[in-house]
Design a protein around this motif. Structure first.
Motif, PDB file in Angstrom:
ATOM      1  N   ILE A 120       0.839  -1.200   0.000  1.00 58.36           N
ATOM      2  CA  ILE A 120       0.000   0.000   0.000  1.00 58.36           C
ATOM      3  C   ILE A 120       0.877   1.253   0.000  1.00 58.36           C
ATOM      4  CG2 ILE A 120      -1.673   1.329   1.359  1.00 58.36           C
ATOM      5  CD1 ILE A 120      -2.807  -1.435   2.270  1.00 58.36           C
ATOM      6  N   GLY A 121       1.946   1.227   0.795  1.00 56.68           N
ATOM      7  CA  GLY A 121       2.872   2.352   0.801  1.00 56.68           C
ATOM      8  C   GLY A 121       3.527   2.574  -0.551  1.00 56.68           C
ATOM      9  N   ASP A 122       3.925   1.498  -1.205  1.00 59.64           N
ATOM     10  CA  ASP A 122       4.524   1.617  -2.538  1.00 59.64           C
ATOM     11  C   ASP A 122       3.535   2.231  -3.522  1.00 59.64           C
ATOM     12  OD1 ASP A 122       6.818   0.458  -1.551  1.00 59.64           O
ATOM     13  OD2 ASP A 122       6.394  -1.534  -2.374  1.00 59.64           O
ATOM     14  N   ALA A 123       2.268   1.823  -3.426  1.00 56.99           N
ATOM     15  CA  ALA A 123       1.257   2.377  -4.328  1.00 56.99           C
ATOM     16  C   ALA A 123       1.005   3.855  -4.047  1.00 56.99           C
ATOM     17  CB  ALA A 123      -0.043   1.586  -4.199  1.00 56.99           C
ATOM     18  N   LEU A 124       1.134   4.259  -2.776  1.00 56.89           N
ATOM     19  CA  LEU A 124       0.972   5.667  -2.407  1.00 56.89           C
ATOM     20  C   LEU A 124       2.198   6.500  -2.750  1.00 56.89           C
ATOM     21  CD1 LEU A 124      -0.626   5.292   1.151  1.00 56.89           C
ATOM     22  CD2 LEU A 124      -1.721   6.367  -0.833  1.00 56.89           C
ATOM     23  N   GLY A 125       3.353   5.833  -2.822  1.00 59.80           N
ATOM     24  CA  GLY A 125       4.598   6.570  -2.993  1.00 59.80           C
ATOM     25  C   GLY A 125       5.096   7.152  -1.686  1.00 59.80           C
ATOM     26  N   GLU A 126       4.611   6.621  -0.560  1.00 56.06           N
ATOM     27  CA  GLU A 126       5.022   7.078   0.772  1.00 56.06           C
ATOM     28  C   GLU A 126       5.128   5.872   1.687  1.00 56.06           C
ATOM     29  OE1 GLU A 126       2.715  10.229   2.495  1.00 56.06           O
ATOM     30  OE2 GLU A 126       1.979  10.860   0.526  1.00 56.06           O
ATOM     31  N   PRO A 127       6.044   5.887   2.656  1.00 59.36           N
ATOM     32  CA  PRO A 127       6.149   4.737   3.556  1.00 59.36           C
ATOM     33  C   PRO A 127       4.941   4.629   4.462  1.00 59.36           C
ATOM     34  CG  PRO A 127       7.611   6.510   4.265  1.00 59.36           C
ATOM     35  CD  PRO A 127       7.074   6.910   2.923  1.00 59.36           C
ATOM     36  N   VAL A 128       4.510   3.394   4.705  1.00 59.64           N
ATOM     37  CA  VAL A 128       3.442   3.094   5.652  1.00 59.64           C
ATOM     38  C   VAL A 128       4.046   2.218   6.746  1.00 59.64           C
ATOM     39  CG1 VAL A 128       1.262   1.862   6.002  1.00 59.64           C
ATOM     40  CG2 VAL A 128       1.575   3.298   3.969  1.00 59.64           C
ATOM     41  N   ARG A 129       3.951   2.686   7.984  1.00 55.58           N
ATOM     42  CA  ARG A 129       4.556   1.980   9.108  1.00 55.58           C
ATOM     43  C   ARG A 129       3.635   0.857   9.586  1.00 55.58           C
ATOM     44  NH1 ARG A 129       4.173   3.033  14.596  1.00 55.58           N
ATOM     45  NH2 ARG A 129       3.030   4.933  14.097  1.00 55.58           N
ATOM     46  N   PHE A 130       4.223  -0.301   9.867  1.00 60.82           N
ATOM     47  CA  PHE A 130       3.444  -1.448  10.343  1.00 60.82           C
ATOM     48  C   PHE A 130       3.658  -1.618  11.844  1.00 60.82           C
ATOM     49  CE2 PHE A 130       2.819  -5.884  11.477  1.00 60.82           C
ATOM     50  CZ  PHE A 130       1.542  -6.109  10.947  1.00 60.82           C
ATOM     51  N   THR A 131       2.545  -1.775  12.582  1.00 63.04           N
ATOM     52  CA  THR A 131       2.587  -2.048  14.017  1.00 63.04           C
ATOM     53  C   THR A 131       1.895  -3.379  14.268  1.00 63.04           C
ATOM     54  OG1 THR A 131       2.510   0.299  14.581  1.00 63.04           O
ATOM     55  CG2 THR A 131       1.888  -1.255  16.303  1.00 63.04           C
ATOM     56  N   GLU A 132       2.584  -4.291  14.937  1.00 64.40           N
ATOM     57  CA  GLU A 132       2.002  -5.610  15.181  1.00 64.40           C
ATOM     58  C   GLU A 132       1.180  -5.600  16.463  1.00 64.40           C
ATOM     59  OE1 GLU A 132       3.065 -10.321  14.913  1.00 64.40           O
ATOM     60  OE2 GLU A 132       4.618  -8.818  14.595  1.00 64.40           O
ATOM     61  N   ASP A 179      -2.065  -5.715  -7.458  1.00 69.70           N
ATOM     62  CA  ASP A 179      -3.084  -5.247  -8.401  1.00 69.70           C
ATOM     63  C   ASP A 179      -4.272  -4.652  -7.651  1.00 69.70           C
ATOM     64  OD1 ASP A 179      -1.597  -6.207 -10.592  1.00 69.70           O
ATOM     65  OD2 ASP A 179      -2.398  -8.208 -10.293  1.00 69.70           O
ATOM     66  N   TRP A 180      -4.699  -5.330  -6.590  1.00 69.68           N
ATOM     67  CA  TRP A 180      -5.826  -4.816  -5.805  1.00 69.68           C
ATOM     68  C   TRP A 180      -5.480  -3.448  -5.210  1.00 69.68           C
ATOM     69  CZ3 TRP A 180      -6.562  -3.009  -0.941  1.00 69.68           C
ATOM     70  CH2 TRP A 180      -7.887  -2.771  -0.565  1.00 69.68           C
ATOM     71  N   ALA A 181      -4.283  -3.340  -4.634  1.00 70.55           N
ATOM     72  CA  ALA A 181      -3.890  -2.085  -3.993  1.00 70.55           C
ATOM     73  C   ALA A 181      -3.839  -0.934  -4.997  1.00 70.55           C
ATOM     74  CB  ALA A 181      -2.531  -2.252  -3.308  1.00 70.55           C
ATOM     75  N   MET A 182      -3.313  -1.176  -6.173  1.00 69.19           N
ATOM     76  CA  MET A 182      -3.223  -0.114  -7.176  1.00 69.19           C
ATOM     77  C   MET A 182      -4.617   0.344  -7.622  1.00 69.19           C
ATOM     78  SD  MET A 182      -0.074   0.705  -7.630  1.00 69.19           S
ATOM     79  CE  MET A 182      -0.203   1.645  -9.158  1.00 69.19           C
ATOM     80  N   ARG A 183      -5.551  -0.588  -7.798  1.00 69.78           N
ATOM     81  CA  ARG A 183      -6.897  -0.228  -8.244  1.00 69.78           C
ATOM     82  C   ARG A 183      -7.680   0.525  -7.169  1.00 69.78           C
ATOM     83  NH1 ARG A 183      -7.670  -5.558  -9.139  1.00 69.78           N
ATOM     84  NH2 ARG A 183      -9.669  -5.471  -8.041  1.00 69.78           N
ATOM     85  N   ASN A 184      -7.320   0.304  -5.918  1.00 67.13           N
ATOM     86  CA  ASN A 184      -8.122   0.867  -4.823  1.00 67.13           C
ATOM     87  C   ASN A 184      -7.357   1.885  -3.977  1.00 67.13           C
ATOM     88  OD1 ASN A 184     -10.784  -0.855  -4.730  1.00 67.13           O
ATOM     89  ND2 ASN A 184      -9.114  -2.317  -5.119  1.00 67.13           N
ATOM     90  N   ILE A 185      -6.269   2.383  -4.496  1.00 66.56           N
ATOM     91  CA  ILE A 185      -5.402   3.233  -3.699  1.00 66.56           C
ATOM     92  C   ILE A 185      -6.084   4.545  -3.297  1.00 66.56           C
ATOM     93  CG2 ILE A 185      -4.266   4.505  -5.584  1.00 66.56           C
ATOM     94  CD1 ILE A 185      -2.706   2.961  -2.355  1.00 66.56           C
ATOM     95  N   ALA A 186      -7.093   4.980  -4.025  1.00 65.79           N
ATOM     96  CA  ALA A 186      -7.779   6.230  -3.668  1.00 65.79           C
ATOM     97  C   ALA A 186      -8.359   6.168  -2.258  1.00 65.79           C
ATOM     98  CB  ALA A 186      -8.884   6.522  -4.677  1.00 65.79           C
ATOM     99  N   ALA A 187      -8.734   4.967  -1.802  1.00 64.57           N
ATOM    100  CA  ALA A 187      -9.307   4.837  -0.457  1.00 64.57           C
ATOM    101  C   ALA A 187      -8.286   5.098   0.623  1.00 64.57           C
ATOM    102  CB  ALA A 187      -9.884   3.423  -0.290  1.00 64.57           C
ATOM    103  N   PHE A 188      -6.992   5.067   0.306  1.00 66.87           N
ATOM    104  CA  PHE A 188      -5.933   5.199   1.304  1.00 66.87           C
ATOM    105  C   PHE A 188      -5.232   6.553   1.230  1.00 66.87           C
ATOM    106  CE2 PHE A 188      -6.557   0.736   0.377  1.00 66.87           C
ATOM    107  CZ  PHE A 188      -6.548   0.141   1.618  1.00 66.87           C
ATOM    108  N   ARG A 189      -5.599   7.401   0.297  1.00 68.62           N
ATOM    109  CA  ARG A 189      -4.890   8.687   0.136  1.00 68.62           C
ATOM    110  C   ARG A 189      -5.278   9.678   1.229  1.00 68.62           C
ATOM    111  NH1 ARG A 189      -1.875   8.613  -4.200  1.00 68.62           N
ATOM    112  NH2 ARG A 189      -2.476   7.413  -6.044  1.00 68.62           N
TER     113      ARG A 189
END
Length: 281
Positions: A206-218, A271-281
């Motif tokens: 998702i971060g790659d599709a946004l062009g920004e890092p997304v931090r993961f917390t477990e 593929d899913w992330a690229m098609r739906n990336i608008a939901a994460f912007r």
């Protein structure tokens, strides 16, 4: 004509679109009124599957039915039998039902007993039936959309446990093929993506599709369970966490069935992330 229940969801919506695009007559069934967002020529019918009689008018002239129960709707054996009897008496001859991979991979789990009962009722219906058993949906990542938009973070349990999540668009295309084509009666298809992908890898994608890092917390299992109990019953939450944390070999396996039905490999999570990336912007 083909009747699609659950027509406004992650699988039902692309299924209706796919069928309409190839010229099929479609009736889209949902519990909500309206239908303005449906493709041109698609008829909408408001019905509640908890009341089989409310579905009856949608079935006039139909020869195939896609049966999808919303997660919050209790699935009882008697209810399913009434629905299938209603469909058969209206002239429906083919039913495709959306179940879950866990109905087969966890045959003793009480959390998936309703789905096993659903499958048994469909097989005993006397109709031409096909059962679709998808694994985890790629679209479950929508649950992270708010935290990604506001904080560029994803929080999830079992960060490095990979499962071959399936794109709902692939489920829809398989459903369209089985509703229309020959050779699918009496078949059970297991639907997965092309490779296991962990929550940490999904966050990175998702971060790659946004062009920004997304931090993961477990999250711990207990933390994740507390969140899940806000919107799902306790047995379902526990069953889901069992799959996410300790998947069986069958649940980690990549199934050949999407490619077998569609003649192409399943879509990757990328593929899913690229098609739906608008939901994460």
């Amino acid at each position: 004509m083909i009747v699609v229940t659950g027509a406004t969801g992650n699988v039902g919506r692309p299924l209706v679109e796919a069928l309409a695009a190839i010229g099929e007559q479609v009736t889209a069934v949902s519990r909500r009124p309206g239908g303005a967002e449906l493709p041109e020529g698609v008829r909408h019918h408001q019905a509640d599957l908890a009341d089989p009689g409310s579905l009856r008018p949608a079935l006039d002239g139909a020869d195939a039915l896609f049966l999808l129960f919303a997660g919050e709707l209790p699935i009882g054996e008697q209810l399913v039998r009434e629905l299938l009897e209603t469909a058969g008496s209206a002239g429906v001859r083919r039913v495709v039902v959306l179940s879950s991979q866990a109905a087969g991979s966890r045959p003793q789990a009480m959390s998936h007993a309703p789905l096993r009962a659903l499958e048994e009722a469909v097989r005993a219906s006397g109709l031409d039936w096909t059962v679709l058993r998808p694994g985890g949906f790629g679209s479950n990542a929508f649950a992270w959309a708010g935290s990604v938009r506001t904080r560029r973070t994803v929080a999830a349990p079992f960060g490095d446990v990979g499962l071959p999540v399936v794109d709902p668009a692939d489920i829809a295309e398989v459903a369209a093929a089985t509703l229309r084509g020959r050779g699918h009666a009496g078949r059970t298809y297991e639907l997965t993506g092309p490779a296991p992908v962990s929550p940490r890898q999904q966050a990175q994608t998702i971060g790659d599709a946004l062009g920004e890092p997304v931090r993961f917390t477990e999250l711990s299992r207990e933390q994740a369970r507390a969140e899940m109990l806000r919107f799902m019953p306790e047995p379902v939450a526990d069953g889901t966490l069992d799959i996410l944390g300790e998947p069986t070999a069958a649940e980690q396996r990549v199934s050949p069935d999407v490619e077998r039905v569609l003649g192409r490999p399943p879509r990757a999570f990328t593929d899913w992330a690229m098609r739906n990336i608008a939901a994460f912007r």
